[in-house]
Structure formats: C-alpha cells, structure tokens
Scaffold this motif. Structure first.
Motif, PDB file in Angstrom:
ATOM      1  N   ASP A 199     -12.354   4.108   5.469  1.00 24.83           N
ATOM      2  CA  ASP A 199     -11.612   2.840   5.506  1.00 24.83           C
ATOM      3  C   ASP A 199     -11.652   2.128   4.158  1.00 24.83           C
ATOM      4  O   ASP A 199     -10.646   1.576   3.705  1.00 24.83           O
ATOM      5  N   LEU A 200     -12.855   2.150   3.531  1.00 25.20           N
ATOM      6  CA  LEU A 200     -12.989   1.477   2.230  1.00 25.20           C
ATOM      7  C   LEU A 200     -12.113   2.184   1.177  1.00 25.20           C
ATOM      8  O   LEU A 200     -11.436   1.528   0.379  1.00 25.20           O
ATOM      9  N   ALA A 201     -12.107   3.518   1.271  1.00 26.18           N
ATOM     10  CA  ALA A 201     -11.282   4.301   0.329  1.00 26.18           C
ATOM     11  C   ALA A 201      -9.809   3.966   0.530  1.00 26.18           C
ATOM     12  O   ALA A 201      -9.047   3.790  -0.425  1.00 26.18           O
ATOM     13  N   LEU A 202      -9.411   3.824   1.806  1.00 27.47           N
ATOM     14  CA  LEU A 202      -8.028   3.478   2.134  1.00 27.47           C
ATOM     15  C   LEU A 202      -7.691   2.089   1.591  1.00 27.47           C
ATOM     16  O   LEU A 202      -6.644   1.892   0.945  1.00 27.47           O
ATOM     17  N   ASN A 203      -8.596   1.132   1.846  1.00 24.20           N
ATOM     18  CA  ASN A 203      -8.357  -0.233   1.364  1.00 24.20           C
ATOM     19  C   ASN A 203      -8.225  -0.292  -0.162  1.00 24.20           C
ATOM     20  O   ASN A 203      -7.354  -0.978  -0.691  1.00 24.20           O
ATOM     21  N   GLU A 204      -9.118   0.438  -0.810  1.00 21.65           N
ATOM     22  CA  GLU A 204      -9.076   0.452  -2.297  1.00 21.65           C
ATOM     23  C   GLU A 204      -7.751   1.031  -2.771  1.00 21.65           C
ATOM     24  O   GLU A 204      -7.150   0.533  -3.719  1.00 21.65           O
ATOM     25  N   PHE A 205      -7.264   2.078  -2.066  1.00 16.94           N
ATOM     26  CA  PHE A 205      -5.998   2.718  -2.445  1.00 16.94           C
ATOM     27  C   PHE A 205      -4.841   1.739  -2.259  1.00 16.94           C
ATOM     28  O   PHE A 205      -3.968   1.607  -3.131  1.00 16.94           O
ATOM     29  N   ILE A 206      -4.889   1.033  -1.106  1.00 15.34           N
ATOM     30  CA  ILE A 206      -3.805   0.076  -0.825  1.00 15.34           C
ATOM     31  C   ILE A 206      -3.794  -1.032  -1.876  1.00 15.34           C
ATOM     32  O   ILE A 206      -2.739  -1.419  -2.384  1.00 15.34           O
ATOM     33  N   GLN A 207      -4.995  -1.509  -2.196  1.00 12.86           N
ATOM     34  CA  GLN A 207      -5.085  -2.579  -3.212  1.00 12.86           C
ATOM     35  C   GLN A 207      -4.519  -2.117  -4.562  1.00 12.86           C
ATOM     36  O   GLN A 207      -3.823  -2.861  -5.252  1.00 12.86           O
ATOM     37  N   ARG A 208      -4.837  -0.892  -4.883  1.00  7.18           N
ATOM     38  CA  ARG A 208      -4.401  -0.351  -6.192  1.00  7.18           C
ATOM     39  C   ARG A 208      -2.896  -0.120  -6.241  1.00  7.18           C
ATOM     40  O   ARG A 208      -2.268  -0.277  -7.276  1.00  7.18           O
ATOM     41  N   HIS A 209      -2.315   0.290  -5.107  1.00  6.37           N
ATOM     42  CA  HIS A 209      -0.903   0.697  -5.115  1.00  6.37           C
ATOM     43  C   HIS A 209      -0.010  -0.168  -4.246  1.00  6.37           C
ATOM     44  O   HIS A 209       1.047   0.287  -3.827  1.00  6.37           O
ATOM     45  N   GLU A 210      -0.409  -1.392  -3.989  1.00  6.95           N
ATOM     46  CA  GLU A 210       0.365  -2.225  -3.060  1.00  6.95           C
ATOM     47  C   GLU A 210       1.783  -2.517  -3.571  1.00  6.95           C
ATOM     48  O   GLU A 210       2.684  -2.811  -2.811  1.00  6.95           O
ATOM     49  N   HIS A 211       1.963  -2.419  -4.859  1.00 12.18           N
ATOM     50  CA  HIS A 211       3.294  -2.684  -5.414  1.00 12.18           C
ATOM     51  C   HIS A 211       4.148  -1.426  -5.527  1.00 12.18           C
ATOM     52  O   HIS A 211       5.229  -1.455  -6.105  1.00 12.18           O
ATOM     53  N   ASP A 212       3.642  -0.328  -5.017  1.00  9.33           N
ATOM     54  CA  ASP A 212       4.392   0.934  -5.088  1.00  9.33           C
ATOM     55  C   ASP A 212       4.928   1.260  -3.681  1.00  9.33           C
ATOM     56  O   ASP A 212       4.212   1.816  -2.841  1.00  9.33           O
ATOM     57  N   PRO A 213       6.176   0.865  -3.388  1.00 12.97           N
ATOM     58  CA  PRO A 213       6.698   1.013  -2.018  1.00 12.97           C
ATOM     59  C   PRO A 213       6.748   2.467  -1.544  1.00 12.97           C
ATOM     60  O   PRO A 213       6.505   2.744  -0.373  1.00 12.97           O
ATOM     61  N   VAL A 214       7.009   3.401  -2.436  1.00 14.82           N
ATOM     62  CA  VAL A 214       7.099   4.826  -2.039  1.00 14.82           C
ATOM     63  C   VAL A 214       5.752   5.292  -1.478  1.00 14.82           C
ATOM     64  O   VAL A 214       5.673   5.890  -0.405  1.00 14.82           O
ATOM     65  N   LEU A 215       4.695   4.950  -2.223  1.00 15.51           N
ATOM     66  CA  LEU A 215       3.360   5.368  -1.791  1.00 15.51           C
ATOM     67  C   LEU A 215       2.966   4.691  -0.478  1.00 15.51           C
ATOM     68  O   LEU A 215       2.409   5.306   0.425  1.00 15.51           O
ATOM     69  N   MET A 216       3.315   3.420  -0.395  1.00 15.44           N
ATOM     70  CA  MET A 216       2.946   2.649   0.803  1.00 15.44           C
ATOM     71  C   MET A 216       3.685   3.204   2.032  1.00 15.44           C
ATOM     72  O   MET A 216       3.101   3.358   3.103  1.00 15.44           O
ATOM     73  N   GLU A 217       4.967   3.521   1.836  1.00 15.98           N
ATOM     74  CA  GLU A 217       5.751   4.087   2.946  1.00 15.98           C
ATOM     75  C   GLU A 217       5.209   5.448   3.369  1.00 15.98           C
ATOM     76  O   GLU A 217       5.073   5.747   4.551  1.00 15.98           O
ATOM     77  N   SER A 218       4.861   6.252   2.400  1.00 18.65           N
ATOM     78  CA  SER A 218       4.301   7.576   2.699  1.00 18.65           C
ATOM     79  C   SER A 218       3.010   7.435   3.502  1.00 18.65           C
ATOM     80  O   SER A 218       2.743   8.198   4.421  1.00 18.65           O
ATOM     81  N   LEU A 219       2.232   6.432   3.114  1.00 21.01           N
ATOM     82  CA  LEU A 219       0.953   6.199   3.798  1.00 21.01           C
ATOM     83  C   LEU A 219       1.175   5.813   5.262  1.00 21.01           C
ATOM     84  O   LEU A 219       0.455   6.245   6.162  1.00 21.01           O
ATOM     85  N   GLU A 220       2.219   5.008   5.471  1.00 24.80           N
ATOM     86  CA  GLU A 220       2.519   4.560   6.842  1.00 24.80           C
ATOM     87  C   GLU A 220       2.974   5.716   7.738  1.00 24.80           C
ATOM     88  O   GLU A 220       2.756   5.712   8.946  1.00 24.80           O
ATOM     89  N   GLU A 221       3.613   6.688   7.111  1.00 26.04           N
ATOM     90  CA  GLU A 221       4.098   7.854   7.858  1.00 26.04           C
ATOM     91  C   GLU A 221       2.954   8.667   8.466  1.00 26.04           C
ATOM     92  O   GLU A 221       3.097   9.313   9.477  1.00 26.04           O
ATOM     93  N   LEU A 222       1.809   8.630   7.780  1.00 24.71           N
ATOM     94  CA  LEU A 222       0.670   9.423   8.241  1.00 24.71           C
ATOM     95  C   LEU A 222       0.009   8.759   9.444  1.00 24.71           C
ATOM     96  O   LEU A 222      -0.132   7.536   9.487  1.00 24.71           O
ATOM     97  N   GLU A 223      -0.418   9.583  10.363  1.00 26.16           N
ATOM     98  CA  GLU A 223      -1.018   9.024  11.567  1.00 26.16           C
ATOM     99  C   GLU A 223      -2.491   8.674  11.343  1.00 26.16           C
ATOM    100  O   GLU A 223      -2.992   7.686  11.844  1.00 26.16           O
ATOM    101  N   THR A 224      -3.129   9.518  10.628  1.00 22.03           N
ATOM    102  CA  THR A 224      -4.547   9.234  10.338  1.00 22.03           C
ATOM    103  C   THR A 224      -4.723   9.005   8.838  1.00 22.03           C
ATOM    104  O   THR A 224      -3.860   9.377   8.042  1.00 22.03           O
ATOM    105  N   THR A 225      -5.880   8.409   8.464  1.00 23.36           N
ATOM    106  CA  THR A 225      -6.137   8.166   7.035  1.00 23.36           C
ATOM    107  C   THR A 225      -6.338   9.494   6.295  1.00 23.36           C
ATOM    108  O   THR A 225      -7.075  10.369   6.758  1.00 23.36           O
ATOM    109  N   PRO A 226      -5.652   9.648   5.185  1.00 16.32           N
ATOM    110  CA  PRO A 226      -5.786  10.904   4.426  1.00 16.32           C
ATOM    111  C   PRO A 226      -7.070  10.930   3.601  1.00 16.32           C
ATOM    112  O   PRO A 226      -7.376  11.930   2.974  1.00 16.32           O
TER     113      PRO A 226
END
Lengths: 302, 226
Positions: free
Chosen positions: A95-122
């Motif tokens: 979860d912490l790794a996921l949060n850190e990733f989101i914080q780092r890339h929150e302005h990158d819509p492509v990455l954020m959308e890809s993340l939402e597509e996944l059912e579980t945390t990568p």
C-alpha cells in the motif's frame, strides 16, 4: 645576504624578460606536466566525492512475492538487523509503495488510468536495506540469497547499482594509475626541455659568464639568475595553467552536471583553488629549479 | 704591489708563453708591457688576474701568492682589479648602466651608492646619454669607454688594460689614453699592454719589453724598440 639575493632574483627576472621567445616556449612545455598533475588531482578528488555520494545513495531493495505474509517479512527484517554490517532496514508495504507511486505520478493521467484498470496493486512489499559501506552490500546480498528465503523473495535489486559503482571505482583507479604515469612521463619531458633551454642560455652566454668571473662575481651570483629564470618560468606556467583550468571548470561544470547530478566541478575548483594553485606552483617551480640546477651542474663550470 | 719571481708559463702541449720572468710593479705606477704578438703580454696579465696559473715561480699580489690561490678567493682578488680588453668584454645582454653597476652589485654596494657612482662615472667617460643603450648599439670608442667605466667604478687598486685601443681610431685612442693617465694620476696603478709604437713613445712611462716569453728590457721612460 638579502641584498645579494634580491640582485640575483632581479638579474634572473631581467634575463627572463629580455628573452621572451625562448621563455614562452619553456612556459608552454612546462604547462603540460603541470596540467597533467592538476588533472590527476581533480579527477582523483571529484571521482572520490562522486563515489562517496553514490555510495551514500546505494542500497539493496528486496522485493517479496505477492502472497507473502507481513510477519515473514518482519522476521527477515529482524534477522537482517542482527547483521553487524546492516545500518538500516526500512519496510515498505504494498500500500505504501502504491501511495508513493500515486504521489509521484498523480499528474500523469495515462499512468493513473492504467493503474485504475488493474484489479490488484501491481506493487510488491519490499525491504530497503542500507549498509555502512558499499563493500558490505555483497555480504548482505549473499545472506538474502540463502535457500531458506528462495520461496519468499521475488528479486533483489542490487546488481544494477553494483555495476555503476564498480564502473566508477574502476574509472577512478584507472585514472589514478594513468594520471600518475602520465604526470611522471610529462614531468621528465618538461625537465629535459627546461634543462635544454637553460643549457642553450648558458652556452649562448658563455662569453658573458667568463666576463662575470673576471669582474669578481661569485659562483652563486653567476649561477643564481639561471635558477631564478627556471623558477620564474615555472611560476608563469602555473599561473597560466590555473587560469586555463578555472576557465575549463567553469565552462564544463554545467555540462558535467547533466551527466553526474552530484558533480559540481566548478564548486570543487573554487573551494579548493588555494590547494590547486599550491600544487601547480610546487610542480612548476620545482620542475624549473631542478632542470636549471641540472643544466648549471653539467654546463656551468666555475 | 705585484711581484713576479722566476715565472714560467707553458701552454699545453709545449707553447712557451713566459720564461723565468721576474719583475716588480709598485703602487701608483703606470707600466707599459710591449712586445710582438705572442710575446707573452696577455699571459702576463692573465697571471695577475689568476686566470692562469704559472708552471713555475711565484706571483704575489699585495702579499697574496697567486700561484696558490684557492678558487673561492678568486672573486675577492678580482674585485681589487679593473680590466679593460681590446674586445671590450662587455655583458651584451645588459645596458651600459647595468654593465657598470654589475661590478658594484657583485661587491654588495647599496642601491644609492650604485646610482650615485654610476652616474658620476658615466659623466666622466662621456656616456651619460647612453646609459640605457645596449653594447650592440654603441660605437667601438663608446664600448671601450664603457669598459673603462666598468673597470673604474669600484675604485680598484690596479687597472689591467690589454690592447685597449687596438680597435679604435686615433681620436678615440687619445681619449682612452687621457682617461687612463687621469686614473693613474688619481693613484691607481695602471698596467697597459700594447704594441702601439705611438702610444709607448708618447706616454714616456716605464716600458717592459717581452720577446718570446722573456723580459728583454725594463726601462723607466722607455721607448718602443723591438
């Protein structure tokens, strides 16, 4: 004594300034070994600081398989902390790794959308390990590669950085060896050239030297100016070399900073300028005096 | 002041320059040394300067035995002597002023003394306007006057002049001789080596004549006889 020394220096300076062509040639040749020695010190020190900075940043990241329980990870963390070479172990959950990733890339819509597509945390849970020294990572890595952890650990991220660190170590040690060798060779060349310049000056002024003896000049009153000439050539060569290096460091610093973000060569040069000019002066004046002394000893029999 | 006792000088392999030469020169004397080329005039002066050592005999300069002088004592001896040569032997990389000042610098005189004395001597030899010129920019007469100024500047006990007028025209020759006589008049011993008949006969001073290394004549108010 002081008056005599002053006159010897003045006479050396006069001879130096009245034969600018010959002396400029000597200065140019002396520039080469001084530059080589300066380069050797610059590369040695900046390379060392670059390595230290990379070492500071070096760590091992151990990624655990996704189905592993946190208790198993904490168990490994406990075992790691018992190793004397381990400085710090930090646990980063999925979860912490996921949060850190989101914080780092929150302005990158492509990455954020890809993340939402996944059912579980990568992301995988990981332990971030720091050792006291770079050489100790090998040992820690060896510990983690034991068979008992084989089913728990997905990957150990150490070898990628190891290559970079080792490459810099190799570069620095090669530069040191080549630098020392090159400096010695160039210093010998400079001694030969300055020796030859002073030898020519002595031969050219053979008649004058005879006259100086006839009017009662002492040995050192005749020999001293030649030594001074060599030393002055060394001083000028050092000053020119210092200015050239200052300009080079100033121009190259921003360009090198792109390649190595931790390297600010202009900062290093400006904060160590006294040490650098001292090394250059010692080299230049030393070379000048040694070469003149050899020439005087060989060709100026009084 | 100067004593030669049975001096023999042979240059290798077997060139006899001086043979059993004995003479004495007293303080304040003006002595002319004459003889054909190769008679031994220059060798005699070189022995006084300790540029050469005799093969036999003893030379005394103010009680100091020059045949046994140590290398370290040579500069001190030469500071008591002023030298003038036919080929001037100036320091070509130095200006007229520097050539003259060099002798005083060697002796450790202070800057004020050097400035004062060099300016005075330049005036005496008539080169005050040439102080900053290099020897290459001077005429023969000017070069020789510079050499004389250099020989005089430190008030030596003795002046050795080896054919000083050999390269000069009659006007400059008479100037140089006048200067040497003036110096002698002020109490400095002058030894002048020349084979110029005019000079010897005009000066009417002591003349030592050499022939094949031997002193064949030594006359007060001598004349040119070869």
């Amino acid at each position: 004594m002081f008056v005599l020394l002053k006159r010897i220096i003045k006479s050396g300076w006069t001879s130096f300034s009245r034969d600018p062509g010959l002396m400029l040639g000597t200065i140019f040749i002396m520039l080469i070994p001084i530059a080589s020695i300066t380069l050797f010190f610059l590369v040695k020190d900046t390379g060392q600081s670059l390595i230290s900075s990379l070492e500071e940043k070096a760590d091992i990241s151990v990624y655990f398989k996704s189905d592993i329980q946190e208790t198993d990870i904490f168990n490994i963390k406990e075992q790691l902390l018992k190793i004397a070479e381990v400085k710090e172990v930090k646990y980063i959950s999925k979860d912490l790794a996921l949060n850190e990733f989101i914080q780092r890339h929150e302005h990158d819509p492509v990455l954020m959308e890809s993340l939402e597509e996944l059912e579980t945390t990568p992301f995988l849970a990981l332990l971030n390990i720091k050792a006291f020294e770079a050489s100790q990572y090998e040992l820690i890595s060896g510990f983690l590669e034991k068979q008992e952890f084989e089913n728990l650990i997905e990957k150990i991220d150490f070898y990628q950085r190891k290559t970079v660190i080792e490459k810099i170590f190799l570069l620095a040690s090669t530069t040191n060896k080549v630098g020392i060798g090159l400096s010695i060779v160039l210093a010998i060349v400079a001694v030969l050239v300055v020796f030859n310049t002073i030898r020519l000056a002595i031969i050219h002024r053979e008649e004058e030297i005879k006259v100086q003896r006839l009017v009662g000049a002492s040995n050192w009153f005749i020999r001293g100016p030649f030594l001074v000439q060599g030393a002055i050539s060394g001083i000028f060569a050092s000053i020119f070399c210092f200015l050239i290096f200052a300009a080079l460091c100033w121009f190259l610093s921003p360009k090198l900073a792109i390649l190595f973000s931790d390297l600010n060569i202009w900062n290093y040069f400006s904060s160590n300028c006294l040490f650098i000019i001292l090394i250059q002066l010692v080299t230049g004046v030393g070379l000048g005096i040694i070469s003149s002394a050899i020439a005087i000893r060989k060709h100026l029999k009084i | 002041m100067i004593k030669f006792l049975n001096i023999t000088k042979i240059y290798p392999p077997d060139i006899l320059a001086l043979k059993n030469a004995s003479l004495e020169i007293k303080p304040k004397e003006f002595v002319l040394i004459t003889g054909k080329s190769g008679a031994g005039k220059t060798t005699l002066l070189k022995l006084i300067l300790a540029e050469e050592k005799p093969n036999q005999g003893e030379i005394f300069f103010e009680q100091q035995d020059l045949s046994k002088i140590r290398a370290g004592d040579l500069p001190h001896l030469r500071r008591k002597i002023g030298t003038v040569f036919q080929d001037y032997k100036l320091l070509f990389s130095k200006t007229v002023y520097e050539n003259i000042a060099y002798v005083m610098e060697v002796m450790g005189a202070n800057e004020n003394e050097i400035k004062r004395d060099v300016s005075q001597i330049l005036e005496i030899v008539g080169l005050e306007n040439k102080a900053r010129s290099f020897p290459a920019q001077l005429s023969g007469g000017e070069r020789q006057r510079t050499a004389i100024a250099r020989a005089l500047i430190h008030r030596p006990d003795i002046i050795l002049a080896d054919e000083p007028t050999g390269n000069l025209d009659p006007y400059n020759t008479s100037d140089i001789l006048r200067l040497l006589l003036k110096i002698n008049g002020l109490g400095t011993t002058v030894i002048l080596a020349t084979h110029d008949k005019e000079i010897i006969n005009t000066l009417e001073k002591r003349v030592i004549t050499l022939d094949k290394g031997k002193i064949v004549r030594d006359e007060e108010k001598g004349r040119f006889i070869l």
